[in-house]
Every structure is written in C-alpha cells, then in structure tokens.
Design a protein around this motif. Structure first.
Motif, mmCIF file in Angstrom:
data_model
loop_
_atom_site.group_PDB
_atom_site.id
_atom_site.type_symbol
_atom_site.label_atom_id
_atom_site.label_comp_id
_atom_site.label_asym_id
_atom_site.label_seq_id
_atom_site.Cartn_x
_atom_site.Cartn_y
_atom_site.Cartn_z
ATOM 1 N N UNK A 54 0.929 -1.186 0.040
ATOM 2 C CA UNK A 54 0.058 -0.034 0.024
ATOM 3 C C UNK A 54 0.808 1.344 -0.002
ATOM 4 N N UNK A 55 1.949 1.282 0.576
ATOM 5 C CA UNK A 55 2.754 2.696 0.491
ATOM 6 C C UNK A 55 3.012 3.236 -0.708
ATOM 7 N N UNK A 56 3.515 2.435 -1.851
ATOM 8 C CA UNK A 56 3.831 2.972 -2.896
ATOM 9 C C UNK A 56 2.791 3.713 -3.701
ATOM 10 N N UNK B 101 7.704 3.814 7.487
ATOM 11 C CA UNK B 101 7.059 2.883 8.429
ATOM 12 C C UNK B 101 7.000 1.225 7.963
ATOM 13 N N UNK B 102 7.853 0.428 8.291
ATOM 14 C CA UNK B 102 8.355 -0.754 7.764
ATOM 15 C C UNK B 102 8.145 -1.969 8.789
ATOM 16 N N UNK B 103 6.761 -2.233 9.066
ATOM 17 C CA UNK B 103 6.594 -3.274 9.800
ATOM 18 C C UNK B 103 6.996 -4.557 9.410
ATOM 19 N N UNK B 104 7.347 -4.823 8.034
ATOM 20 C CA UNK B 104 8.003 -5.681 7.194
ATOM 21 C C UNK B 104 8.932 -5.220 6.479
ATOM 22 N N UNK B 105 10.382 -6.015 6.501
ATOM 23 C CA UNK B 105 11.229 -5.206 5.469
ATOM 24 C C UNK B 105 10.715 -5.312 4.034
ATOM 25 N N UNK B 106 9.843 -6.152 3.911
ATOM 26 C CA UNK B 106 9.134 -6.428 2.597
ATOM 27 C C UNK B 106 8.625 -4.995 2.053
ATOM 28 N N UNK B 107 8.095 -4.292 3.019
ATOM 29 C CA UNK B 107 7.457 -2.862 2.663
ATOM 30 C C UNK B 107 8.482 -1.967 1.947
ATOM 31 N N UNK B 108 9.696 -2.043 2.475
ATOM 32 C CA UNK B 108 10.831 -1.168 1.605
ATOM 33 C C UNK B 108 11.322 -1.843 0.463
ATOM 34 N N UNK C 40 8.319 -0.796 -2.065
ATOM 35 C CA UNK C 40 8.418 0.685 -2.278
ATOM 36 C C UNK C 40 9.464 1.034 -3.414
ATOM 37 N N UNK C 41 10.878 0.518 -2.891
ATOM 38 C CA UNK C 41 11.862 0.925 -3.657
ATOM 39 C C UNK C 41 11.766 0.655 -5.371
ATOM 40 N N UNK C 42 11.283 -0.683 -5.402
ATOM 41 C CA UNK C 42 10.972 -1.102 -6.689
ATOM 42 C C UNK C 42 9.901 -0.535 -7.710
ATOM 43 N N UNK C 43 8.850 -0.035 -6.646
ATOM 44 C CA UNK C 43 7.720 0.649 -7.492
ATOM 45 C C UNK C 43 8.068 2.084 -7.863
#
Length: 401
Positions: A297-299, A322-329, A332-335
C-alpha cells in the motif's frame, strides 16, 4: 509553497520501549501530557500558545473517551479542543493532515499534533448481548486479536507480508540483506553518545512511576533493540510454512509518545529553535490496495503525495518509511525506482519498534533532522496501516544556507 509550517525543534519523541518494558505501567495519555509539559518548557514554548490540537491513539486507555480535551487539560491548556484520531499506523500522518487543514482554513494559528500508545497491557473488551445465552456475547483482546486477524479478510498481518513477498518474488536472503542495513543505519544515530537522537529526544530519559510523582528508572535510549548480525539473521527460519518472512524481518510492538507543533509560516519563527530553518508540510497521499496485501500500500500513497506536490521520486532528498516488514521497503523501492539502501538513514520502525499512533511522528521528526543535516530538500514519509491502507506525507526543509 504551502503556508503550513513546522517550527524547527518544536517537536519531540520519547525513547520507544519494548512491549511489556519500561513504559508498560504508564497510562499513555497521562504520560504524553507529562512529557509534553516538560518538552515545551525546555523549548520555552508557552502552552497557552495553542488554539488547536489533535490527539492520535490506537489502543484505548481508561478515560480515553475524553481524548484530546483531557490531554490538553492535563498539560495546562484548558482552552484547547480538537479531535482524537485513530487510524492504526497511519494515525500520525492523519494527525498532521487534520491540523494542517484547520490551519489552512483559518480555524487555528498554532496547533499541536500529539500521539501516544501503550501497546503493552492492552485492554480486554467485552461486548454484551442481552438476548444471547446468559446475556453473554463476544470479547476481544484489543491488541492481540487485532494483530492476529483482519476481520474483513480473515488474514493476519504476517500473511499480508507473505502475499506481497510472493507476488514480487522476494526471498528470505533479500529480506535479510536489507534488514541488516537497517540496523547498521540505526547505529549511526547512536554515534557520539546518541547525538542524532538527542536532537529531538531528552536523554537520559527519566521514567516516572504510575502516579507521576517520582522517578522509577532511567533510560539511555530506545529499549528492546535486537542485536542483529548477518549470521544471526541467516539462522532464523520463516514463521509460516513455505514462507519467507522471519522474525528478523519484522518489527516489534512498543510503547511511547511523540508530538509536533504545526503553525503558519508567519508564526513559525517565534516558536523555532532556529528561525533560519524553514520547514513546510507540502502534501499528503492515501491509498488502499487489494485485500491482504498491506505492505504494497505505501507505493500508491507515495505516488499520490508526489503528484499533489508536483514532484517525481527523483526529486526526493530523503525517504523514511514505516516498515513493519522489510518487505515494505523492497516493494516501495522497486515501485518508485528508489535505492533501498539510502532510505531510512538513522533508523526506522523496523528497528526501534511499533507503538502505532506515535510511530509516524517520530519518523517525520527524524526525516526533518536528516534533511537539516544534509542541506535541506524534499522528504517523504510513507507507511502502511491496518486494512491494506497507507498514508504518505511530503515535507520540504530549507536550511537557510
């Protein structure tokens, strides 16, 4: 440029402490008022300066029905009213948007966005049903049950991370590699006797007793940071069968509070610790993605904030998440086409914990200080929240040089 400003230095955060740790005995709203009185005094800001405020809290406390007016009364600002806002981990971003709107509409001139949560010792709530057997019905542990299951999707938060990791083809090794970087970035904040943290955090931090009468303990900084090494991460197994997310690649529950003063550009200088530094709230964005894909959702929220500001991701000088999971980052970086290694300098919620409502305010405070250190520019904060949603905030810092 927007006329909504944050006076430099007119913000603070407590250390964040591990779940069931040094803040677990403290009523979160009384504690936030206690800290706010002290921090305003340190900055020579009169509590009577405020004509508006908004409180963020996501875990109920006794008496929190009275919310913001009660907290401001405890601070000695009985004339100030305002909303109490709860939007899980997006609460901080929503607070800033709320007070910015009141300022923009002329309903306020100096506002306080303040957030507090005690995830420790969460309430157990009973929902009566007079026509049920014996009048009994449902009950929930506010913290544990809601961590464990989204009532709309029936999926817990860990499963949302696995869903996103599978869709983007993210491996445990990729997650471990970036997780280790995040802990190394936090080490930079601890250099020179935690010089970076001391820019906005009072250290050593005196922890009061439950009556706020005497000192119970003293903290030198955040509590509950997990020692993290490459070898240690490699030993951890995924928490779900067939999954990729380990304990090392997710954050931990925490307690704490934080606050930011928001005002007009005309009033900012008189409340600032350095009037030459100009800080503006530029834009906001929100999103909701398909069910059970929260870390994605952040992207889209970030894209909306960038579009509202007329910016591209390449225009950003700093990014905090806010990265409850490193998956978030990783997603986001890829998107957005960002370098994940440059995001979250000085630390992030993956490392220092997840007290929900105040988490975003601390991240935005750190974003401001990073931009001041590096010469200004645009900064993005974005993070996911319950319900597969997210919010983003863009700020601009001009360091006066």
């Amino acid at each position: 440029m927007t006329n909504i400003a944050i006076p430099y230095g007119a913000y603070w955060s407590t250390p964040f402490t591990r779940w069931q740790g040094s803040f677990s005995h403290l009523h979160s709203l009384r504690f936030a008022a206690h800290v706010a009185r002290n921090e305003l005094q340190r900055r020579s800001i009169d509590v009577g300066s405020f004509d508006h405020a908004a409180l963020g809290v996501s875990v109920p406390q006794k008496g929190s029905f009275y919310g913001l007016p009660w907290l401001m009364g405890l601070m000695g600002s009985e004339q100030v009213g305002g909303p109490t806002i709860s939007q899980a981990c997006a609460t901080s971003a929503r607070l800033l948007q709320s007070v910015a709107s009141s300022l923009r509409e002329g309903d306020a001139t100096v506002a306080l966005a303040i957030a507090a949560d005690r995830v420790s010792n969460g309430p157990h709530i009973y929902y009566p049903a007079p026509h049920g057997p014996g009048g009994t019905r449902e009950h929930e542990n506010w913290v544990m049950d809601n961590f464990d299951c989204d009532p709309y999707t029936g999926v817990n938060m860990l499963k949302t991370a696995e869903n996103v990791a599978a869709e983007y083809g993210l491996t445990t090794a990729q997650q471990n590699e970036l997780t280790l970087v995040r802990y190394q970035q936090y080490e930079e904040a601890l250099k020179n006797d935690s010089a970076f943290l001391r820019r906005f955090m009072t250290l050593p931090f005196s922890v009061p007793d439950a009556r706020f009468k005497r000192e119970q303990s003293v903290l030198q900084g955040d509590e509950g940071i997990f020692p993290t090494t490459e070898a240690g991460l490699a030993k951890l197994k995924p928490l779900l069968d067939g999954g990729t997310v380990t304990f090392g690649g997710q954050t931990h529950p925490a307690d704490g509070n934080a606050a930011i003063v928001v005002t007009t550009a005309e009033r900012a200088a008189e409340l600032s610790q350095d009037p030459k530094i100009d800080i503006r709230l530029v834009s906001f964005g929100q999103s909701r993605v398909k069910p059970a894909f929260m870390p994605a959702a952040p992207a889209p929220a970030a894209r909306k904030a960038l579009q509202a500001a007329g910016l591209k991701a390449s225009d950003l000088s700093a990014v905090k998440t806010h990265n409850p999971f490193i998956v978030n980052d990783l997603v986001l970086a890829k998107e957005l086409g960002l370098d994940p290694l440059t995001m979250n300098r000085f630390g992030c919620s993956l490392v220092w914990g997840h007290p929900q409502a105040p988490m975003g305010l601390r991240a935005i405070i750190e974003l401001i200080e990073q931009l001041v250190i590096t010469g200004g520019g645009y900064g993005l904060f974005v993070g996911c929240a319950a319900g597969d949603s997210a919010m983003a905030v863009i700020i601009k810092v001009d360091d006066g040089t």
